[in-house]
Scaffold this motif. Structure first.
Motif, short mmCIF file in Angstrom:
data_model
loop_
_atom_site.label_atom_id
_atom_site.label_comp_id
_atom_site.label_asym_id
_atom_site.label_seq_id
_atom_site.Cartn_x
_atom_site.Cartn_y
_atom_site.Cartn_z
N VAL A 189 0.86 -1.18 0.00
CA VAL A 189 0.00 0.00 0.00
C VAL A 189 0.90 1.23 0.00
CG1 VAL A 189 -1.75 1.30 1.26
CG2 VAL A 189 -1.84 -1.20 1.22
N CYS A 190 0.77 2.05 -1.03
CA CYS A 190 1.68 3.18 -1.21
C CYS A 190 1.05 4.48 -0.73
CB CYS A 190 2.08 3.31 -2.68
SG CYS A 190 3.01 1.88 -3.29
N ASP A 191 1.92 5.40 -0.35
CA ASP A 191 1.46 6.70 0.16
C ASP A 191 1.19 7.70 -0.96
OD1 ASP A 191 1.64 5.91 2.87
OD2 ASP A 191 3.81 6.29 2.84
N SER A 192 1.69 7.43 -2.15
CA SER A 192 1.51 8.37 -3.26
C SER A 192 1.53 7.63 -4.58
CB SER A 192 2.63 9.42 -3.26
OG SER A 192 3.88 8.81 -3.57
N ALA A 193 0.99 8.28 -5.60
CA ALA A 193 1.01 7.70 -6.94
C ALA A 193 2.44 7.59 -7.44
CB ALA A 193 0.18 8.56 -7.89
N GLU A 194 3.26 8.57 -7.09
CA GLU A 194 4.65 8.53 -7.53
C GLU A 194 5.37 7.31 -6.96
OE1 GLU A 194 3.31 12.81 -7.55
OE2 GLU A 194 3.08 11.09 -6.23
N GLN A 195 5.14 7.03 -5.69
CA GLN A 195 5.76 5.87 -5.07
C GLN A 195 5.27 4.58 -5.71
OE1 GLN A 195 4.77 5.33 -0.92
NE2 GLN A 195 5.88 3.41 -0.74
N ALA A 196 3.98 4.52 -5.99
CA ALA A 196 3.41 3.30 -6.55
C ALA A 196 3.91 3.03 -7.96
CB ALA A 196 1.89 3.38 -6.56
N GLY A 197 4.06 4.07 -8.77
CA GLY A 197 4.37 3.88 -10.18
C GLY A 197 5.83 3.84 -10.54
N ARG A 198 6.70 4.21 -9.60
CA ARG A 198 8.12 4.34 -9.93
C ARG A 198 8.74 2.98 -10.28
NH1 ARG A 198 9.56 6.80 -5.46
NH2 ARG A 198 8.89 8.82 -6.30
#
Length: 311
Positions: free
Chosen positions: A186-195
């Motif tokens: 579970v990611c805190d941001s879209a940037e973290q999830a998509g990197r």
């Protein structure tokens, strides 16, 4: 209404078999022989939409029309804002064959077409999937991608943390039940999830481009499944311009998602030699929906649903 075994039809096996049926229909030319007029949408003063999506296939001996109502806002005590049904008729006899639940048809269609496109566009060794969104379509994205790739990690993000965590638990349960457990983050941001992901699926209602990380790999495949119009979309226009874009139907995509899709390729490219090398390029499946996929889904559901027996 025709009864369906929803446990069986929501399985990875069923999604794979439906994706194959879609691929076979594209390869055999039966899709080009279908009669599929543009969808009709009527909107009243309150903003409620009334939708009709017909399709006729002589090859499948089937006429379907997915009809739906979409409320502008929830009605207290009435549950979902979308209600959809799909009546089916024989082309040759005109006989009514039954009526399917529209949500079931839509969900399975989305999972299967995601499987089809992902299998042809994503790198064969793709192991990391990111999903933006935590609703019903996000679940179909996991089901569709996991049907064609052996995932090691799934990252999830949405603006509602509680829903995101519940969705992550669902993925863990689904993957464990399928005998292929994955690491769910579970990611805190879209940037973290998509990197650095191999595959990215967006399934949101965002009217403005999502914060997709700029350092996406050159080979990334994106399934863009959320609602969009000519004025709103989930992905930045620059990302579309820099990618190979695939749509179900070019005319529908331009009419409903805008001129940014004018150079997109239609689904049948995936069953032609022209798709060679897609797995090494950045690809985007920009879905606007098309009734020919609903028809193939209905035909597959009927052919794989046991006929009720009577004592």
């Amino acid at each position: 209404m025709t009864a369906l075994d929803t446990t069986r039809t929501s399985s990875v096996w069923f999604v794979r078999s439906l994706a194959k049926a879609m691929r076979d229909a594209l390869s055999a030319g039966s899709v080009t022989r279908m009669l599929v007029p543009p969808r009709e949408t009527v909107e009243d003063a309150a903003g409620t939409k009334f939708i009709s999506m017909p399709a006729v296939s002589p090859d499948h001996d089937l006429y379907v029309n997915k009809v739906a109502t979409i409320l502008a806002s929830p009605v207290p005590g009435r549950g979902a804002t979308v209600t959809a049904l799909v009546p089916m008729f024989s082309v040759s006899t005109g006989r009514h064959l039954g009526t399917l639940d529209g949500a079931t048809v839509t969900n399975l269609k989305c999972a299967a077409v995601t499987a089809l496109v992902t299998d042809r566009c994503a790198a064969p060794d793709s192991r990391v999937l990111a999903i933006f969104g935590s609703g019903v379509q996000a679940r179909q994205q996991f089901l569709g991608v996991s049907a064609v790739r052996e995932l090691a990690e799934v990252r999830v993000w949405s603006r509602d943390r509680t829903r995101t965590e519940a969705f992550a638990r669902d993925i863990r349960t689904l993957s464990a039940a399928a005998g292929a457990p994955v690491d769910v983050v579970v990611c805190d941001s879209a940037e973290q999830a998509g990197r650095g992901v191999d595959i990215l699926s967006t399934a949101t209602t965002s009217a403005t481009p999502l914060p997709v990380p700029s350092e996406l790999p050159a080979h990334v495949h994106i399934n863009c499944m959320g609602a969009h119009t000519t004025e709103s979309r989930e992905l930045p226009a620059g990302l579309l311009r820099a990618s190979v874009v695939v749509v179900e139907d070019l005319g529908t995509a331009i009419a409903e998602a805008g001129a940014s899709h004018a150079h997109a390729l239609e689904l049948d490219v995936l069953v032609s030699p022209a798709s060679a090398g897609f797995a090494r390029r950045r690809t985007v499946f920009a879905s606007t929906g098309c009734a020919y996929l609903d028809l193939i889904t209905c035909a597959h559901l009927v052919s794989h649903t046991p006929t009720p027996t009577h004592a």
